[in-house]
Design an enzyme around this catalytic site. Structure first.
Site, short mmCIF file in Angstrom:
data_model
loop_
_atom_site.label_atom_id
_atom_site.label_comp_id
_atom_site.label_asym_id
_atom_site.label_seq_id
_atom_site.Cartn_x
_atom_site.Cartn_y
_atom_site.Cartn_z
N ASP A 107 23.57 -29.15 -28.08
CA ASP A 107 22.39 -29.14 -28.93
C ASP A 107 22.06 -27.91 -29.85
OD1 ASP A 107 21.62 -26.88 -27.02
OD2 ASP A 107 20.73 -28.21 -25.82
N HIS A 122 31.89 -28.82 -24.60
CA HIS A 122 31.73 -30.30 -25.00
C HIS A 122 31.20 -30.43 -26.62
CE1 HIS A 122 31.06 -31.23 -20.52
NE2 HIS A 122 32.45 -31.14 -20.87
N CYS A 130 36.58 -33.77 -39.16
CA CYS A 130 37.31 -34.64 -39.92
C CYS A 130 38.17 -35.65 -39.12
CB CYS A 130 38.02 -34.18 -41.38
SG CYS A 130 38.76 -35.18 -42.34
N GLY A 208 21.55 -24.27 -15.10
CA GLY A 208 21.15 -25.49 -15.50
C GLY A 208 22.15 -26.77 -15.37
N THR A 209 23.19 -26.46 -14.58
CA THR A 209 24.41 -27.46 -14.32
C THR A 209 24.45 -28.09 -13.10
OG1 THR A 209 26.51 -28.01 -14.69
CG2 THR A 209 25.97 -25.53 -14.20
P1 NAD Z 1 23.33 -32.33 -15.56
O1 NAD Z 1 22.33 -33.35 -15.99
O2 NAD Z 1 24.33 -33.07 -14.59
O3 NAD Z 1 22.41 -31.56 -14.56
C1 NAD Z 1 21.38 -30.84 -15.02
C2 NAD Z 1 21.12 -29.77 -14.02
O4 NAD Z 1 20.04 -28.93 -14.52
C3 NAD Z 1 20.68 -30.31 -12.76
O5 NAD Z 1 21.34 -29.98 -11.70
C4 NAD Z 1 19.15 -29.88 -12.73
O6 NAD Z 1 18.71 -29.47 -11.42
C5 NAD Z 1 19.20 -28.83 -13.46
N1 NAD Z 1 18.07 -28.08 -14.16
C6 NAD Z 1 16.84 -29.18 -14.53
N2 NAD Z 1 15.92 -28.42 -15.04
C7 NAD Z 1 16.35 -27.22 -15.15
C8 NAD Z 1 15.83 -26.10 -15.59
N3 NAD Z 1 14.55 -26.01 -16.25
N4 NAD Z 1 16.07 -24.76 -15.57
C9 NAD Z 1 17.53 -24.76 -14.98
N5 NAD Z 1 18.34 -25.79 -14.29
C10 NAD Z 1 17.59 -27.07 -14.40
O7 NAD Z 1 24.07 -31.63 -16.59
P2 NAD Z 1 25.15 -30.72 -16.85
O8 NAD Z 1 25.89 -30.25 -15.69
O9 NAD Z 1 25.06 -29.87 -18.09
O10 NAD Z 1 26.29 -32.19 -17.27
C11 NAD Z 1 25.84 -33.19 -18.06
C12 NAD Z 1 26.72 -33.39 -19.30
O11 NAD Z 1 25.90 -33.75 -20.32
C13 NAD Z 1 27.00 -31.93 -19.91
O12 NAD Z 1 28.34 -31.83 -19.96
C14 NAD Z 1 26.43 -31.74 -21.46
O13 NAD Z 1 27.49 -31.77 -22.39
C15 NAD Z 1 25.69 -33.25 -21.47
N6 NAD Z 1 24.36 -33.05 -21.77
C16 NAD Z 1 23.80 -32.25 -22.86
C17 NAD Z 1 22.56 -31.83 -23.30
C18 NAD Z 1 22.37 -30.85 -24.05
O14 NAD Z 1 23.08 -30.65 -24.99
N7 NAD Z 1 21.05 -30.40 -24.02
C19 NAD Z 1 21.66 -32.76 -22.41
C20 NAD Z 1 22.07 -33.93 -21.53
C21 NAD Z 1 23.46 -34.03 -21.12
#
Ligand code: NAD
Length: 267
Positions: A107, A122, A130, A208-209
């Site tokens: 993002d 990612h 390209c 946040g993962t």
């Molecule tokens: P995920 O959706 O698997 O997990 C998100 C995690 O964030 C959860 O464990 C949740 O408890 C936690 N969370 C929720 N709100 C939070 C907050 N306010 N503060 C801290 N933690 C919080 O996400 P992931 O592990 O990043 O894997 C999903 C994949 O999806 C990633 O590889 C990413 O590329 C992609 N993705 C990206 C975006 C973005 O760019 N914003 C959004 C959605 C998914």
């Protein structure tokens, strides 16, 4: 000891600090995570919308659904601004503590918050790659979203083929560029650089993962194997509990300002 003070003290005791972030850090910016309730995969099938082949099939077979999906995306990314979690990492970089962010997010919000060194494993929605020569180009986010919105909101004249108009031309060879994002099944970007950062880190903040998307999810383990201290911030669980020295059960946007406040008290 107050956990925020403990983190602040740990940050001051270490020299090679990195952060590993996921969708959760952008949740407070209004970008839904994938796996939380109400997340993207509750509405759209990941096999369909998370792969290049699935997206093409969906575009051909269900153009109305693709239009709905993309319009939601445009709305979400248009509104999203960095939140206090992102700005906390920017403050850590300004204080000379944080060296690099490795993010799974696409993002661009870490850069918008002002962080200088961000590895996007990612990829990024706002960068083109390209298809002919591989050259990457940074795209103007506001302009891209405005063009996408115009095309998608024109329901009467919408045709899936018109989505190709959103794909920029390569400035080097005039080939068509695709968004430089990693779909499921595609190769992760800059993985060697990310692993090198992890291996050089003596402390890694994990924010946040859910740590389920590999190979990126292995990065904190790679840091821990080289004895980095792992600190995790996540309101729904301690996903790296086997290696985590300090877990903060809080949204990143609430935790980071407290950590910065404690740090400033200690400086
Ligand atoms: P995920 O959706 O698997 O997990 C998100 C995690 O964030 C959860 O464990 C949740 O408890 C936690 N969370 C929720 N709100 C939070 C907050 N306010 N503060 C801290 N933690 C919080 O996400 P992931 O592990 O990043 O894997 C999903 C994949 O999806 C990633 O590889 C990413 O590329 C992609 N993705 C990206 C975006 C973005 O760019 N914003 C959004 C959605 C998914």
């Amino acid at each position: 000891m107050d956990p925020y003070e403990k983190v602040a003290r740990l940050l001051l005791e270490h020299k090679n600090i990195s952060a590993f972030t996921g969708a959760g850090i952008s949740a407070e910016s209004g970008i839904p995570t994938f796996r939380d309730p109400g997340g993207l995969w509750d509405q759209f099938d990941p096999d369909e919308f998370g792969t290049t082949g699935g997206l093409i099939q969906a575009a051909l077979k269900k153009p109305a659904l693709i239009r709905d999906f993309l319009l939601q995306m445009v709305d979400i990314f248009d509104r999203a601004k960095p939140n206090p979690g992102h700005y906390g990492l920017k403050s850590l970089e300004e204080l000379g503590l944080l060296k690099t962010i490795i993010t799974q997010n696409i993002d661009h919000l870490h850069q918008e918050a002002g962080n200088q060194r961000v590895i996007e494993v990612h990829g990024s929605l706002f960068r083109g790659r390209c298809l002919s020569c591989g050259r990457k180009q940074q795209l103007n986010k506001a302009e891209l979203l405005a063009r996408a919105r115009k095309l998608l909101e024109d329901e009467e004249h919408f045709e899936v083929g018109k989505l190709a108009e959103l794909l920029p031309r390569c400035p080097a060879c005039n080939g068509v560029s695709r968004p430089d994002v990693v779909m499921f099944g595609e190769q992760v970007l800059q993985l060697p650089e990310a692993i090198a950062v992890a291996e050089q880190s003596d402390l890694m903040l994990v924010l946040g993962t859910s740590g389920v998307v590999y190979p990126a999810a292995a990065i904190p383990y790679q840091a821990s194997e080289r004895n980095a201290v792992i600190i995790e911030i996540n309101p729904s669980g301690n996903y790296y509990d086997s290696i985590c020295e300090c877990y903060i059960d809080s949204p990143a946007g609430a935790a980071m300002p407290k950590i910065i406040d404690r740090l400033k008290d200690l400086l």
